[in-house]
Design a protein around this motif. Structure first.
Motif, mmCIF file in Angstrom:
data_model
loop_
_atom_site.group_PDB
_atom_site.id
_atom_site.type_symbol
_atom_site.label_atom_id
_atom_site.label_comp_id
_atom_site.label_asym_id
_atom_site.label_seq_id
_atom_site.Cartn_x
_atom_site.Cartn_y
_atom_site.Cartn_z
ATOM 1 N N GLY A 89 2.160 2.196 12.185
ATOM 2 C CA GLY A 89 1.317 1.700 13.283
ATOM 3 C C GLY A 89 1.645 2.426 14.581
ATOM 4 N N ARG A 90 2.940 2.594 14.820
ATOM 5 C CA ARG A 90 3.357 3.300 16.046
ATOM 6 C C ARG A 90 2.942 4.766 16.002
ATOM 7 N NH1 ARG A 90 6.509 2.353 20.161
ATOM 8 N NH2 ARG A 90 7.282 0.401 19.268
ATOM 9 N N LEU A 91 3.115 5.399 14.847
ATOM 10 C CA LEU A 91 2.755 6.817 14.725
ATOM 11 C C LEU A 91 1.242 7.006 14.889
ATOM 12 C CD1 LEU A 91 5.159 7.828 11.795
ATOM 13 C CD2 LEU A 91 5.365 8.485 14.209
ATOM 14 N N LEU A 92 0.492 6.037 14.390
ATOM 15 C CA LEU A 92 -0.963 6.086 14.546
ATOM 16 C C LEU A 92 -1.321 5.962 16.026
ATOM 17 C CD1 LEU A 92 -3.230 6.216 12.422
ATOM 18 C CD2 LEU A 92 -3.412 3.724 12.561
ATOM 19 N N TYR A 93 -0.701 5.010 16.682
ATOM 20 C CA TYR A 93 -0.941 4.787 18.113
ATOM 21 C C TYR A 93 -0.569 6.035 18.923
ATOM 22 C CZ TYR A 93 0.647 3.563 22.802
ATOM 23 O OH TYR A 93 0.890 3.572 24.149
ATOM 24 N N GLU A 94 0.518 6.691 18.543
ATOM 25 C CA GLU A 94 0.963 7.902 19.256
ATOM 26 C C GLU A 94 0.199 9.146 18.818
ATOM 27 O OE1 GLU A 94 5.189 8.245 18.619
ATOM 28 O OE2 GLU A 94 5.666 6.524 19.898
ATOM 29 N N LYS A 95 -0.778 8.972 17.957
ATOM 30 C CA LYS A 95 -1.574 10.063 17.397
ATOM 31 C C LYS A 95 -0.682 11.089 16.682
ATOM 32 C CE LYS A 95 -5.151 9.546 20.963
ATOM 33 N NZ LYS A 95 -5.554 8.245 20.408
ATOM 34 N N ARG A 96 0.395 10.607 16.118
ATOM 35 C CA ARG A 96 1.277 11.476 15.355
ATOM 36 C C ARG A 96 0.910 11.458 13.873
ATOM 37 N NH1 ARG A 96 5.081 13.694 18.159
ATOM 38 N NH2 ARG A 96 5.641 12.774 20.146
ATOM 39 N N LEU A 97 0.002 10.574 13.516
ATOM 40 C CA LEU A 97 -0.586 10.665 12.178
ATOM 41 C C LEU A 97 -2.032 10.217 12.243
ATOM 42 C CD1 LEU A 97 -0.870 7.818 10.309
ATOM 43 C CD2 LEU A 97 1.598 8.070 10.224
ATOM 44 N N ARG A 98 -2.819 10.775 11.330
ATOM 45 C CA ARG A 98 -4.249 10.476 11.286
ATOM 46 C C ARG A 98 -4.509 9.431 10.200
ATOM 47 N NH1 ARG A 98 -5.715 14.803 8.948
ATOM 48 N NH2 ARG A 98 -3.605 15.664 8.980
ATOM 49 N N GLN A 99 -5.506 8.593 10.448
ATOM 50 C CA GLN A 99 -5.865 7.545 9.484
ATOM 51 C C GLN A 99 -6.010 8.114 8.067
ATOM 52 O OE1 GLN A 99 -7.180 4.133 9.874
ATOM 53 N NE2 GLN A 99 -7.686 3.935 12.049
ATOM 54 N N GLU A 100 -6.620 9.308 7.972
ATOM 55 C CA GLU A 100 -6.887 9.905 6.661
ATOM 56 C C GLU A 100 -5.599 10.116 5.861
ATOM 57 O OE1 GLU A 100 -8.424 10.497 9.836
ATOM 58 O OE2 GLU A 100 -8.342 12.668 9.507
ATOM 59 N N GLU A 101 -4.501 10.373 6.569
ATOM 60 C CA GLU A 101 -3.241 10.614 5.859
ATOM 61 C C GLU A 101 -2.770 9.372 5.103
ATOM 62 O OE1 GLU A 101 -1.274 12.568 9.555
ATOM 63 O OE2 GLU A 101 -0.168 13.300 7.810
ATOM 64 N N LEU A 102 -3.282 8.221 5.524
ATOM 65 C CA LEU A 102 -2.833 6.959 4.923
ATOM 66 C C LEU A 102 -3.646 6.601 3.678
ATOM 67 C CD1 LEU A 102 -2.320 4.958 8.249
ATOM 68 C CD2 LEU A 102 -0.522 5.938 6.798
ATOM 69 N N ARG A 103 -4.603 7.473 3.323
ATOM 70 C CA ARG A 103 -5.428 7.222 2.136
ATOM 71 C C ARG A 103 -4.513 7.030 0.924
ATOM 72 N NH1 ARG A 103 -9.352 11.698 2.060
ATOM 73 N NH2 ARG A 103 -10.006 10.789 4.050
ATOM 74 N N GLY A 104 -4.790 5.983 0.173
ATOM 75 C CA GLY A 104 -3.948 5.696 -0.985
ATOM 76 C C GLY A 104 -3.153 4.414 -0.750
ATOM 77 N N LEU A 105 -3.092 3.995 0.514
ATOM 78 C CA LEU A 105 -2.458 2.697 0.792
ATOM 79 C C LEU A 105 -3.526 1.610 0.683
ATOM 80 C CD1 LEU A 105 -0.137 3.402 3.881
ATOM 81 C CD2 LEU A 105 0.340 3.687 1.433
ATOM 82 N N ARG A 106 -3.112 0.441 0.229
ATOM 83 C CA ARG A 106 -4.055 -0.654 0.084
ATOM 84 C C ARG A 106 -4.232 -1.398 1.398
ATOM 85 N NH1 ARG A 106 -2.130 -2.706 -5.786
ATOM 86 N NH2 ARG A 106 -0.189 -2.123 -4.770
ATOM 87 N N GLU A 107 -5.305 -2.187 1.417
ATOM 88 C CA GLU A 107 -5.689 -2.879 2.645
ATOM 89 C C GLU A 107 -4.571 -3.773 3.201
ATOM 90 O OE1 GLU A 107 -8.193 -1.846 4.235
ATOM 91 O OE2 GLU A 107 -8.049 -3.295 5.881
ATOM 92 N N ASP A 108 -3.738 -4.340 2.307
ATOM 93 C CA ASP A 108 -2.651 -5.206 2.817
ATOM 94 C C ASP A 108 -1.607 -4.416 3.604
ATOM 95 O OD1 ASP A 108 -1.696 -3.938 0.559
ATOM 96 O OD2 ASP A 108 -0.499 -5.651 -0.126
ATOM 97 N N LYS A 109 -1.613 -3.064 3.479
ATOM 98 C CA LYS A 109 -0.744 -2.222 4.319
ATOM 99 C C LYS A 109 -1.541 -1.712 5.516
ATOM 100 C CE LYS A 109 1.719 -2.328 0.506
ATOM 101 N NZ LYS A 109 0.613 -2.733 -0.389
ATOM 102 N N LEU A 110 -2.789 -1.260 5.239
ATOM 103 C CA LEU A 110 -3.588 -0.647 6.306
ATOM 104 C C LEU A 110 -3.888 -1.631 7.432
ATOM 105 C CD1 LEU A 110 -6.088 1.447 4.141
ATOM 106 C CD2 LEU A 110 -4.167 2.302 5.515
ATOM 107 N N LYS A 111 -4.135 -2.874 7.048
ATOM 108 C CA LYS A 111 -4.490 -3.868 8.072
ATOM 109 C C LYS A 111 -3.349 -4.059 9.094
ATOM 110 C CE LYS A 111 -6.442 -8.389 8.705
ATOM 111 N NZ LYS A 111 -6.567 -9.730 8.135
ATOM 112 N N PRO A 112 -2.122 -4.350 8.660
ATOM 113 C CA PRO A 112 -1.052 -4.488 9.676
ATOM 114 C C PRO A 112 -0.741 -3.180 10.408
ATOM 115 C CG PRO A 112 -0.166 -4.724 7.435
ATOM 116 C CD PRO A 112 -1.647 -4.737 7.313
#
Lengths: 125, 125
Positions: A89-112
């Motif tokens: 979440g922090r890395l996403l906020y800092e734009k150090r990772l892109r949402q697309e990189e998280l593909r493969g994680l389920r919604e119970d991870k993506l949501k938090p």
């Protein structure tokens, strides 16, 4: 009086999502890639600061910068499954990772993850 | 039983040379010049180390180098008259100052300076 089940519900680790084997593989790749990028960025910054050193005080500024960044990176990259949604979440906020990189994680991870990124964005606003 | 005068003789500060005003001026100039040279050398070394950084571990090596050198320089450059002959003795031993720079100091300073430099040289041999 609290019933045993209520006590169990309030136990902090009970609500944590379980990471499947394939999700763990995704998480490890994403984590390592983000850390590598941040360290690479730090190498560039360090070279730049060193190039611009003119006087002794600049040496101690560089030392301070290195110590602070080391501690910050140590704290930020905490690979415990109980911490990973906040880490991402922090890395996403800092734009150090892109949402697309998280593909493969389920919604119970993506949501938090998204929710923590949003919280940090609002907190900083 | 120790006589009062013997006690006085063994008191460590009794044998310290007294620095005249002109000697203090020489000491300050020599001290500042040596410190300036050492810090300048450290700036060059730091730039060189930074230029050669290839991987994250090199960052922490640089941080460690800066911290160690800062502490070492802090300890070494101790401008107290009670410490100055040892300070200059060490700088002489390290070839960070030349004997000629000490011109203007009297023999009661030069002797312990040379003697400490010699001691360090023998100790390192």
């Amino acid at each position: 009086m609290t019933s045993p089940s209520a006590t169990q519900d309030s136990y902090p680790y009970q609500n944590e999502p379980i990471w499947s084997r394939s999700e763990k593989a995704v998480a490890r790749t994403v984590f390592d890639a983000a850390l590598k990028r941040e360290l690479h960025e730090m190498i560039q910054e360090t070279k730049q600061m060193a190039n611009q050193i003119n006087e002794p005080a600049d040496l101690w500024d560089l030392e301070h910068y290195l110590t602070q960044r080391r501690k910050e990176i140590d704290r930020k990259y905490d690979y415990r499954y109980s911490q990973l949604t906040q880490v991402f979440g922090r890395l996403l906020y800092e734009k150090r990772l892109r949402q697309e990189e998280l593909r493969g994680l389920r919604e119970d991870k993506l949501k938090p993850i998204r929710s923590f990124a949003k919280f940090l964005a609002e907190d900083a606003a």
